[in-house]
Motif scaffolding. Structure first.
Motif: not given
Length: 373
Positions: A262-283
């Motif tokens: 579930l968290f891996g999928l969320f990280c993959g989806i939010t990674n669409i957003i450059p730079y900010a996405g990884p932090y949104i997905g990993g938190a």
């Protein structure tokens, strides 16, 4: 008077510096004009009307995107001697088949992990409460700091938040179900539209034929360049996000985090957003990790940091460098502007729009030299 010798080296330096300053001013002027135009549209409420129209036409946009995305494969089938409508049918059968396999494999697992996560939330909240109590117990030893009142205020806010969340859960569930079925209906209509568009998608000359003869050739070349750049961005983003989903899920599973897929999928989806996405997905993954145990929390933080470091320094440059070639500052400014006015959706479409604008500008700059190189 004696003739003074001209220092051509310093003169060239001044000219070069002047060109750079003019280039920066020109770019800032473009940004200012775009910003003023967006604010004007917002204040005049024209944007609300436009967005409502775009919402109605969303299935058409989905269909166009599907047709645009699969057009190269259908063209490849055409070169093999397969008629276009048959190639379109083959493409759709393969696409729907792969989509069904992925959904059939992932949805039950994701559903099970969501249930496990929801059932474990009371335990998570209890551990968070214990951790907060421990923190305030240590802060209470500091003089001139009223830890007791700060703790009471924090817990009252948390209690209010949890009560509001519990009371709003039924309406949230109903809205989610409505959104899911509405989204599925929109997607199905988009699939149907995409099929018919894909059958005749290679007829680009039909659109260009309505233009004056003088600009048909240049317009066709411009559309080809924009198409190539956007296709590279979209393809690179899909590959990048899929890789992040798989690697992150595996890494979180190794460290023992609850609901790693579930968290891996969320990280993959939010990674669409450059730079900010990884932090949104990993938190969220890090928060849940620390709620389970400090060890799992630290390991989760390390996994997220390592994967995002690999993605940012190896995967993204390798996959996206040839696609975008946009300076990070330009992307960040675009994210801030689009995110401010249109939220997450704006942040997702910011990079492709910036890429298209850059391609158009370079195309005409090569012909009319607005900014001399």
């Amino acid at each position: 008077m004696r003739d003074k010798k001209v220092d051509y080296t310093k003169l060239n330096e001044v000219i070069s510096l002047s060109k750079k300053i003019l280039k920066i001013m020109y770019i800032m002027l473009i940004i200012a004009v775009i910003y003023i135009a967006i604010i004007t549209l917002e204040e005049s409420k024209i944007m609300v009307f436009v967005l409502s129209i775009l919402k109605v036409l969303l299935p058409a946009f989905i269909g166009f995107f599907i047709a645009w995305l699969f057009d190269p494969f259908v063209r490849w089938l055409q070169r093999k001697g397969i008629r276009r409508w048959i190639g379109t049918l083959i493409t759709y059968i393969l696409f729907i088949g792969v989509l069904a396999v992925i959904i059939g494999a992932i949805v039950p697992v994701i559903s099970e992990q969501i249930n496990d996560l929801v059932n474990s939330l009371p335990t998570v909240f209890d551990k968070v409460e214990v951790w907060i109590n421990d923190v305030f117990y240590k802060l209470d030893k500091i003089e001139a700091f009223d830890a007791s009142s700060a703790k009471d205020s924090l817990f009252s806010q948390l209690e209010l938040f949890s009560n509001n969340l519990i009371n709003s859960l039924p309406s949230i569930a109903v809205n989610v179900v409505k959104s899911v079925f509405s989204g599925l209906g929109t997607f199905l209509i988009g699939l149907i539209i995409g099929f018919f568009l894909l059958v005749s998608f290679n007829e680009k000359g039909t659109m260009i034929s309505f233009l004056p003869k003088k600009i048909r050739k240049s317009t066709g070349e411009l559309l080809d360049e924009v198409d190539d750049s956007l296709r590279s961005v979209v393809t690179g983003t899909i590959i990048d996000c899929t890789g992040i989903f798989l690697i992150t899920s595996f890494g979180l599973w190794l460290v023992g985090l609850r609901s790693p897929l579930l968290f891996g999928l969320f990280c993959g989806i939010t990674n669409i957003i450059p730079y900010a996405g990884p932090y949104i997905g990993g938190a969220p993954a890090v928060i849940v990790g620390f709620s389970m145990s400090p060890t799992i929390g630290i390991l989760t933080l390390i996994v997220i940091a390592v994967i995002q470091g690999i993605e940012g320094n190896i995967l993204q440059p390798m996959i996206m460098s040839k696609a975008t070639k946009i300076h990070p500052v330009t992307i960040i400014i675009g994210l801030l502007i689009f995110g401010h006015f249109w939220g997450i959706i704006g942040m997702i479409v910011a990079t492709p729009i910036i890429m298209a604008v850059k391609t158009i500008f370079i195309f005409y700059n090569e012909r009319y030299e607005f900014i001399k190189q």
